[in-house]
Enzyme design. Sequence first.
Site, PDB file in Angstrom:
ATOM      1  CE  LYS A 253      -4.073   1.851   0.139  1.00  0.00           C
ATOM      2  NZ  LYS A 253      -3.589   2.731  -0.943  1.00  0.00           N
TER       3      LYS A 253
ATOM      4  CB  THR B 274      -2.529  13.540   4.538  1.00  0.00           C
ATOM      5  OG1 THR B 274      -2.759  12.384   3.737  1.00  0.00           O
ATOM      6  CG2 THR B 274      -1.080  13.548   4.983  1.00  0.00           C
TER       7      THR B 274
ATOM      8  CG  ASP C 169       3.104  10.930  -2.975  1.00  0.00           C
ATOM      9  OD1 ASP C 169       3.011  10.635  -1.780  1.00  0.00           O
ATOM     10  OD2 ASP C 169       4.056  11.594  -3.437  1.00  0.00           O
TER      11      ASP C 169
ATOM     12  CE  LYS D 229       4.604   7.313  -1.951  1.00  0.00           C
ATOM     13  NZ  LYS D 229       3.628   7.674  -0.907  1.00  0.00           N
TER      14      LYS D 229
ATOM     15  CG  ASN E 284      -5.783  17.235  -1.375  1.00  0.00           C
ATOM     16  OD1 ASN E 284      -6.366  18.263  -1.696  1.00  0.00           O
ATOM     17  ND2 ASN E 284      -6.075  16.062  -1.890  1.00  0.00           N
TER      18      ASN E 284
ATOM     19  CB  SER F 125      -5.515   4.728   1.604  1.00  0.00           C
ATOM     20  OG  SER F 125      -5.391   5.886   0.816  1.00  0.00           O
TER      21      SER F 125
ATOM     22  CE  LYS G 120       3.915   7.867   5.819  1.00  0.00           C
ATOM     23  NZ  LYS G 120       3.754   8.765   4.650  1.00  0.00           N
TER      24      LYS G 120
END
Length: 448
Positions: A93, A212, A169, A129, A243, A380, A117
Amino acid sequence: MEEVNTYLEDLKNTIEQRDPNQIEFKEAAFEVLDNLKPVLERHPEYIKRNILGSLIEPERVFQFRIPWQADDGSFKVNRGFRVQYNSTIGPYKGGLRLHPSVNLSIVKFLGFEQIFKNSLTGLPIGGGKGGSDFNSKGKSDSEIMRFCQSFMTELQKYIGPDLDVPAGDIGVGGREIGFLYGQYKRLNGSKPGILTGKGLDYGGSLARTEATGFGLIYYLNALLNGQSDKLAGKKIKISGSGNVAIYALQKATELGAKVVTMSDSDGCIFDPNGIDLDVIKQIKEVERGRISEYVKRVETATYSLDSVWDLDINYDIALPCATQNEINEKQAGLMAVNGVKYVAEGANMPSTPEAITTYKKHKIIYAPGKAANAGGVAVSALEMSQNSERLAWTFEEVDKLLKNIMESIYAKSAQAAKEYDLGDDYQAGANIAGFEKVARAMYQQGLV
């Protein structure tokens, strides 16, 4: 002790030999290795099994070309990446970044950070990623759509709802996720759980856009409470205007703080009366304009081409929400002069190692991104749950879960720092708490 030091030095030498030019990845990996020394002293079995040797090496890496056609008919080619770093506690993820700076080193550093994380959230998700060196600035919607369709045509070979679930992202928002999902669906049929950050009309989660930024403030508020302090009345510098920055501004303002700066890649604004959320949202979310437009609409604001971290003003809290390595040693020193007490990272690795050393030298309490900005990936994962259940939760339900997760991340980091007698070192606390869960699972699963 000597065995641990030798083991860690051997790992660093291995990274240097294998990836000598991957500056960002080495920075992220070395930071974690340095923080894990007390864990290895307590658990020599992790050395025997070479848990860290496995952890620093991605399970797999994909690199591919992305051909697409510009509006003028010319053919373009970009480079795409997906790093599936560690699936010990769940499917990979992590987001997709579209930015000219994207290369293998950056994607690996982001994927490595994502392991810790995601572990800290307490949710069953592993680390990954991806991204591309595509520059969306100045591109039309049609060009971005054609690029995203080409990107997904290749990426879809390597992802799946129970294998690897990308998200957004830098450079990947609702528009790009929509184009990416549309192409995936065209090739594979409707599988809402394949991407997160989707639109609410086709499987997205309420509160994902805010997650976030809101999560950063929930973590920060828990941190201040742990210091017998409070957010109300604090003056805050924020960098960025995406964001994360916008919704950190919103939640911080709701809780009584005053945010006085924001920025984009061209420059920064300073408004001593506090940044006007509605004006920022109009410029950035509706018009997709530059931050300089703000001073044309708010009389009290000024604009500078300098970094926001070079503005010499007194304030209490720094929230870097832009990009990696945006704060250097000199700028961290200026924070101390300006009276900063806390730094909490909304971006991934925005502080250089020298900046972090400077924070600690001046007793500035530092909350690393892998803890403070985990709200996005947390929601998410909650979106994945809703997709699996074919349900849509209310904003209040998701926001409450987000707040609980972020407060839990602070508590885990603080507890780990306390357990290993590290005082207020929440960087080490976050690395240790994130690592211990993954390490136990890796040990139990054997040589995989």
